[in-house]
Structures are given as structure tokens and as C-alpha cells.
Design a protein around this motif. Structure first.
Motif, PDB file in Angstrom:
ATOM      1  N   UNK A   1       0.826  -1.207   0.000  1.00 41.20           N
ATOM      2  CA  UNK A   1       0.000   0.000   0.000  1.00 41.20           C
ATOM      3  C   UNK A   1       0.859   1.255   0.000  1.00 41.20           C
TER       4      UNK A   1
ATOM      5  N   UNK B   1      -7.534  -5.116   8.845  1.00 36.75           N
ATOM      6  CA  UNK B   1      -7.127  -3.865   9.466  1.00 36.75           C
ATOM      7  C   UNK B   1      -7.629  -3.762  10.906  1.00 36.75           C
TER       8      UNK B   1
ATOM      9  N   UNK C   1     -14.234   0.546   9.840  1.00 37.64           N
ATOM     10  CA  UNK C   1     -13.991   1.381   8.668  1.00 37.64           C
ATOM     11  C   UNK C   1     -13.531   0.579   7.470  1.00 37.64           C
TER      12      UNK C   1
ATOM     13  N   UNK D   1     -17.588  -2.484   4.030  1.00 35.67           N
ATOM     14  CA  UNK D   1     -18.437  -1.578   3.264  1.00 35.67           C
ATOM     15  C   UNK D   1     -19.811  -1.526   3.931  1.00 35.67           C
ATOM     16  N   UNK D   2     -20.175  -0.364   4.500  1.00 35.31           N
ATOM     17  CA  UNK D   2     -21.406  -0.324   5.294  1.00 35.31           C
ATOM     18  C   UNK D   2     -22.668  -0.506   4.444  1.00 35.31           C
ATOM     19  N   UNK D   3     -22.540  -0.325   3.112  1.00 29.40           N
ATOM     20  CA  UNK D   3     -23.718  -0.480   2.261  1.00 29.40           C
ATOM     21  C   UNK D   3     -23.884  -1.922   1.788  1.00 29.40           C
TER      22      UNK D   3
ATOM     23  N   UNK E   1     -23.046  -2.446  10.464  1.00 28.40           N
ATOM     24  CA  UNK E   1     -23.465  -1.626  11.603  1.00 28.40           C
ATOM     25  C   UNK E   1     -24.528  -2.296  12.449  1.00 28.40           C
TER      26      UNK E   1
ATOM     27  N   UNK F   1     -13.540   7.170   3.484  1.00 28.50           N
ATOM     28  CA  UNK F   1     -12.602   6.684   4.494  1.00 28.50           C
ATOM     29  C   UNK F   1     -11.331   6.093   3.867  1.00 28.50           C
ATOM     30  N   UNK F   2     -10.191   6.474   4.444  1.00 20.85           N
ATOM     31  CA  UNK F   2      -8.901   5.986   3.944  1.00 20.85           C
ATOM     32  C   UNK F   2      -8.780   4.462   4.094  1.00 20.85           C
ATOM     33  N   UNK F   3      -9.280   3.953   5.206  1.00 18.23           N
ATOM     34  CA  UNK F   3      -9.182   2.506   5.432  1.00 18.23           C
ATOM     35  C   UNK F   3      -9.989   1.755   4.377  1.00 18.23           C
ATOM     36  N   UNK F   4     -11.133   2.325   4.024  1.00 17.23           N
ATOM     37  CA  UNK F   4     -11.963   1.707   2.996  1.00 17.23           C
ATOM     38  C   UNK F   4     -11.255   1.737   1.636  1.00 17.23           C
TER      39      UNK F   4
ATOM     40  N   UNK G   1      -7.988   1.757   1.271  1.00 22.15           N
ATOM     41  CA  UNK G   1      -6.929   0.750   1.365  1.00 22.15           C
ATOM     42  C   UNK G   1      -7.495  -0.646   1.145  1.00 22.15           C
ATOM     43  N   UNK G   2      -8.664  -0.883   1.730  1.00 25.18           N
ATOM     44  CA  UNK G   2      -9.295  -2.192   1.575  1.00 25.18           C
ATOM     45  C   UNK G   2      -9.549  -2.486   0.096  1.00 25.18           C
ATOM     46  N   UNK G   3     -10.093  -1.496  -0.597  1.00 22.04           N
ATOM     47  CA  UNK G   3     -10.381  -1.679  -2.024  1.00 22.04           C
ATOM     48  C   UNK G   3      -9.094  -1.946  -2.809  1.00 22.04           C
TER      49      UNK G   3
ATOM     50  N   UNK H   1     -15.517  -1.275 -10.392  1.00 20.52           N
ATOM     51  CA  UNK H   1     -16.027  -1.627  -9.067  1.00 20.52           C
ATOM     52  C   UNK H   1     -15.660  -0.548  -8.063  1.00 20.52           C
TER      53      UNK H   1
ATOM     54  N   UNK I   1     -18.685   0.873  -6.208  1.00 18.76           N
ATOM     55  CA  UNK I   1     -18.823   0.353  -4.846  1.00 18.76           C
ATOM     56  C   UNK I   1     -18.090   1.190  -3.802  1.00 18.76           C
ATOM     57  N   UNK I   2     -17.059   1.863  -4.215  1.00 17.49           N
ATOM     58  CA  UNK I   2     -16.321   2.653  -3.226  1.00 17.49           C
ATOM     59  C   UNK I   2     -16.663   4.138  -3.348  1.00 17.49           C
TER      60      UNK I   2
ATOM     61  N   UNK J   1     -20.867   5.060  -3.999  1.00 17.48           N
ATOM     62  CA  UNK J   1     -21.672   4.697  -2.833  1.00 17.48           C
ATOM     63  C   UNK J   1     -21.138   5.378  -1.580  1.00 17.48           C
ATOM     64  N   UNK J   2     -19.830   5.524  -1.513  1.00 19.44           N
ATOM     65  CA  UNK J   2     -19.250   6.209  -0.362  1.00 19.44           C
ATOM     66  C   UNK J   2     -19.665   7.673  -0.314  1.00 19.44           C
TER      67      UNK J   2
ATOM     68  N   UNK K   1     -30.673   3.600   2.727  1.00 15.62           N
ATOM     69  CA  UNK K   1     -31.152   2.785   3.857  1.00 15.62           C
ATOM     70  C   UNK K   1     -29.992   2.425   4.771  1.00 15.62           C
ATOM     71  N   UNK K   2     -28.850   2.067   4.177  1.00 14.47           N
ATOM     72  CA  UNK K   2     -27.678   1.677   4.969  1.00 14.47           C
ATOM     73  C   UNK K   2     -27.177   2.832   5.827  1.00 14.47           C
TER      74      UNK K   2
ATOM     75  N   UNK L   1     -27.084   3.000   9.768  1.00 11.35           N
ATOM     76  CA  UNK L   1     -25.795   3.182  10.440  1.00 11.35           C
ATOM     77  C   UNK L   1     -25.868   4.337  11.446  1.00 11.35           C
TER      78      UNK L   1
END
Lengths: 291, 258
Positions: free
Chosen positions: A79, A105, A110, A113-115, A158, B148-151, B153-155, B164, B168-169, B172-173, B248-249, B253
Motif C-alpha cells: 500500500x 485492518x 472502517x 463496506x457499510x452499504x 453496523x 474513508x482511507x481505510x476503505x 486501502x481495503x479496495x 467496481x 462500490x467505493x 456509494x461512499x 437505507x444503509x 448506520x
């Protein structure tokens, strides 16, 4: 290999492991250095970090708080580009996150993906890997089952507790079938009871699936309890202080293993090392180095 | 018990509107003023004015232009906002210009657009789009920037493909902010729908209302204003329904974090 008495004991007695001997290096980290260029001064986070992780091994990296563990892990995972040195996975240099690597992590809340539901979170990376539908379904089912979340597959992150969210993240990593699984202080933000359960989960998954695990933590007990080897890092700018073989039996559980005299010895030895690291102890004097 | 709960909910929702209508009704009941006709007269003219012909000749064209302009603003605002939000350099470069254009009140652009785009539907759609694109654009920029930075990084770790990652990131984010922008844009779009029809138009809701006013058809004018209000309420209900689906999410949340 080690300057510690405890580590000069016979090689790992991990007899429960039936996969390959831990001799072939899978992940090779050589001379890793990372300097962050600031506005008016450069900050050296990693000075020279070298270690290897063998195929099928569960290795823990431990060090004092703020010793650049996360920076190290970000470099290892591709990364973050290192300033010098190299990371190779299975002989191939890592310059971006490689195919055979999954990361869990610390910030579970975080990194999901919350969605997406738990199921979708686990499935999405497999879709990206172009795993066929049936295979995907099998992998996701098995992974969620392995972390005990079969009933929560349709819940959104969540709607789950912190520990359950981290289980989803672990399931996602496991379903990805990585060659090496990197875990960056994954249980630092969950409560103590959940932490014990999750530690056992990691041990169980590792033994069952034979995946190679590099587990980063600041918790010495956790490192000793989980690992076959513990690599101790110095304070920043980081170097490797010691490489300690954990000679505990392969079958571990929270009560008996933690009350073994051997556990206490290893823990004490590493604790002392980390304390010394906090106070600035380094393997070789480097007084000529500017602050 | 549920019937009582529903009744209470209905009373809360409909209570104030009922009071306002009643006040209007009784305050104008015996009115002989030309400009303030009794509400009963206004309501009597509502049916003949709008439901017999004007629905197709004026209301529908207005709504179609609104839909076209708003849809274009959504597409353009989200697309540009995503690009600008994704690259800090592009953002630094464009931000002063965007702030300038955003500060111009869109109605003053109508005479200019008439010069370039004529007086047809195209001009009106353009006015609606140019006026309502800003909140969507600026909110999308902020939304994309604050993912979010962590999100992220995850992607990257799971090697998401570009498509995608975008859907998706990024989208939607950023969707909570995009929806916030879209809500502001909707009310601006409705205003501009009416205003664009007050200049050089041959049909439409705004055109009709101005015509009624100029020909002293005051009850008809009032009925047009009521119709505009009703359209606004209907559109906002549709918007809320869409929002509840898309976010909805997010709402879940937020409720979970409380």
C-alpha cells in the motif's frame, strides 16, 4: 538466531501442524526503510527492517507503541512504497497489493463496506478475482461458517457488534484464499473477552487452512499466545531487535497455555525487550545518526 | 392501538396544513377584494382551470423540462464532482472558478441563455440544469474527498477493478453527500422551472400564472400557485422515497451509532 535464553530452546514443537515444514521463505522483507518527507524535516519511520516469514508460519511482530508497525505493514502489503529495501512474496517483488495477500485492518468498522451485507462484503473481493459463481458461494459460505456468522450473513456491518464486524473482515480475508494473511493489530479495538475468542479463531483458522499469517500487535501476551515466532521491533526509526521462537505446544487455549511457566518466561523476556526498546535500546550503537 | 397511533401520526402531519387552510378560508370568506378572492372561489376555479386541458398543455411540458434539466444536473454534477473530488490538483485548479459560477444567481442567466439557446425547451432545460448543478457538484466533491482511507486501502488490497472501485467505493461512499446536494438542487430546479417560463414562453406553469396575473384572472392565478405548492410536496415525497431506498444503509448506520 536469538540473544534470549528462552529462544535457544529446541525448535518449535508445533506437532499439530501437518503441512510443509517452515523452511521455505514465502514473504521476504529485506532492508526496508521508510522516510516521510516533511515540510522542513524528514521523519525516518523505518530504518532497516529485515525478516522472513516461512510458508505456513504464524509469525507475530511486536514492538512498543508508535514504533512504526502500521507503516511497516503498509509497506509489506504494497500500500505504501518504501524508501529503500524490498518486499518479495513468493519470489515476486511487491510494488502494489499482490494477488496472494489479504489484510485485516485494526479499524474493522472502517474497513467493511457499510452499504453491503456481511455476505456481500465477503463476496465482493471474490467477484473481483473472477471466482466462478458456484465456487464463490461455497467459499463465502465456508468462510462465514468458519467465523461463526452463518446466521448473520444478511446483516449489515453496523447491525453487528465490534467483534462480529472483525469476524466478517477475517472471513473476507480467509475466503480470498491468500498465500499470506496480514493482520494489523486486528483486536486492539475489541473488548478483552472478544479478543480471547478472536485469538483462538485465528489459531484455529491457521491450523485448519494452513495459511501463512503475519500478525502485528503491540500486545506482548497476544504475540506469545498466537505466534510460532515473535519478531521484536525497536522504537522508531525501527529495526528488528530480536527474533524469538515460541516453544509452546501447538494446541493452545486461553487458560492452560497462559498459565504455563514457559508462557510466563517468554512473556517476561519479550516484555523486558520491549521495555528496553521503549527506552531507546538498539542492537548496535548509532550515535553518529542525527536525530 | 395501531389505529390510534396512525390517527395520531395523521393528525401531526395534516394538522398544521388543515389549520392554515381554515385560516385562509375564513379570512377570505367574505372578501370582495379583487386580489384576495375567497378561497372557495379559488378552489372552484381550480378544476376548470387545470384539469380541463392545461394539465397536458402546460403542466406536463413544465414537468418534462424539470425532469430533463434535473436529470442532466444530476448526471453532470455527479460526474464532474467525482473527477474533481478524486484528484486534489484538479480541485485546487477548479475551486475558485466553481465558487464564482456558483455565486451567480441563475435567473440572471436567462436573458443570456435566450441569446444563445433561443426561447425553446432547450433554453429552459439549460437554465434548470445550470442553476441546479452546483449543490450536486460541490457536495459530490466533498463526498468523494471524505471517503474513508481505510476503505480505500481495503479496495486496493483486494484489487478492485476500476469500475467496481468507482461504483462500490467512490459513488456509494459519496452517496450521502450526493443525495444532500440533490435535495437542495430539486428545490432550485423547481424555482427555475417557473422562472424560465416567465420569460419568452408559450406554455408552462410559470407562463400560465403570469398570463392569469396580467389578464386579472386572479382566482386562476391563486389556483396556479396552489398547484405549484402541491407539485413541490409531491416531488419531495418522491425524493424522500428514493432517498430511503438509496440511503437505507446510511440511515441504519446513523441510528446504530446513536
Amino acid at each position: 538466531m536469538s540473544t534470549l535464553e528462552t529462544a535457544s530452546a529446541p525448535p518449535p514443537q508445533d506437532t499439530t501442524m501437518d503441512h510443509d515444514a517452515h523452511t521455505t521463505p514465502l514473504l521476504d522483507v529485506t532492508g526496508l526503510r521508510k522516510v516521510f518527507a516533511g515540510a522542513n524535516r524528514a521523519v525516518e519511520a523505518l530504518q532497516e527492517v529485515t525478516f522472513t516469514v516461512s510458508r505456513g508460519e504464524l509469525m507475530c511482530l511486536v514492538g512498543p507503541s508508535g514504533c512504526g508497525k502500521t507503516t511497516l505493514l503498509r509497506c509489506v502489503s504494497g500500500l505504501l512504497a518504501p524508501s529503500a529495501g524490498a518486499v518479495t512474496l513468493n519470489g515476486a517483488p511487491v510494488t502494489e497489493p499482490p494477488r496472494g495477500m489479504a489484510v485485516v485492518f485494526q479499524e474493522y468498522g472502517r474497513s467493511l463496506f457499510p452499504w453491503l451485507t456481511a455476505w456481500q462484503n465477503v463476496e465482493l473481493p471474490l467477484k473481483e478475482k473472477k471466482v466462478p459463481r458456484d465456487e464463490r458461494k461455497r467459499l463465502v459460505t465456508e468462510a462465514l461458517d468458519a467465523v461463526g456468522l452463518t446466521d448473520s450473513r444478511n446483516a449489515h456491518p453496523w447491525e453487528l457488534s465490534g467483534g462480529m464486524q472483525q469476524r466478517v473482515a477475517i472471513a473476507r480475508a480467509v475466503a480470498y484464499e491468500p498465500q499470506v494473511l496480514l493482520m494489523d493489530e486486528p483486536f486492539a479495538a475489541v473488548d478483552a473477552q472478544t479478543r480471547g475468542e478472536l485469538e483462538d479463531l485465528v489459531r484455529a483458522l491457521w491450523q485448519r487452512l494452513g495459511v501463512t499469517v503475519l500478525f502485528v500487535t503491540h500486545d506482548i501476551d497476544e504475540a506469545v499466545y498466537l505466534g510460532q515466532r515473535v519478531v521484536v521491533l525497536s522504537a522508531s526509526p525501527t529495526v528488528v531487535l530480536d527474533d524469538v521462537a515460541i516453544t509452546l505446544p501447538g494446541d493452545r487455549d486461553q487458560i492452560t497455555t497462559r498459565s504455563l511457566p514457559q508462557f510466563a518466561e517468554l512473556r517476561a523476556a519479550i516484555y523486558e525487550l520491549v521495555q528496553r526498546a521503549k527506552n531507546g535500546y538498539r542492537p548496535q550503537p548509532d550515535t553518529e545518526r542525527p536525530a | 392501538m395501531t389505529a390510534v397511533a396512525w390517527g395520531r401520526k395523521f393528525a401531526i402531519v395534516a394538522g398544521l396544513p388543515a389549520v392554515l387552510v381554515a385560516v385562509w378560508w375564513f379570512a377570505t370568506a367574505g372578501s370582495t377584494s379583487v386580489y384576495w378572492p375567497p378561497l372557495s372561489t379559488v378552489l372552484e376555479t381550480f378544476g376548470p382551470t387545470w384539469l380541463e386541458g392545461r394539465l397536458a398543455s402546460d403542466v406536463l411540458p413544465s414537468l418534462l423540462r424539470l425532469a430533463a434539466g434535473y436529470a442532466l444536473a444530476l448526471a453532470l454534477g455527479t460526474a464532474l464532482g467525482t473527477v474533481i473530488g478524486s484528484w486534489p490538483k484538479v480541485r485546487a485548479l477548479t475551486e475558485p472558478a466553481l465558487e464564482f459560477f456558483r455565486a451567480i444567481p441563475p435567473p440572471v442567466l436567462v436573458p443570456i441563455f435566450i441569446l444563445f439557446a433561443g426561447i425553446g425547451d432547450g433554453m429552459k432545460i439549460l437554465v434548470i440544469m445550470v442553476g441546479s448543478v452546483w449543490p450536486i457538484l460541490l457536495n459530490t466533491v466533498e463526498g468523494v474527498r471524505s471517503i474513508d482511507e481505510v476503505l480505500r486501502d481495503t479496495a486496493r488490497c483486494y484489487r478492485f477493478r476500476r469500475r467496481t472501485r468507482l461504483i462500490q467505493l467512490v459513488l456509494r461512499g459519496a452517496s450521502p453527500r450526493i443525495v444532500t446536494g440533490a435535495r437542495q438542487a430539486l428545490s432550485i430546479a423547481i424555482i427555475l422551472m417557473v422562472i424560465s417560463e416567465m420569460f419568452a414562453a408559450t406554455n408552462g406553469l410559470g407562463f400560465s400564472i403570469v398570463q392569469f396575473q396580467r389578464s386579472f384572472a386572479i382566482p386562476q392565478m391563486w389556483s396556479g400557485i396552489i398547484l405549484l405548492g402541491l407539485i413541490g410536496v409531491a416531488l419531495s415525497l418522491i425524493f424522500r422515497a428514493c432517498e430511503a431506498r438509496i440511503l437505507a444503509w446510511y440511515q441504519g448506520q446513523r441510528a446504530a451509532q446513536r
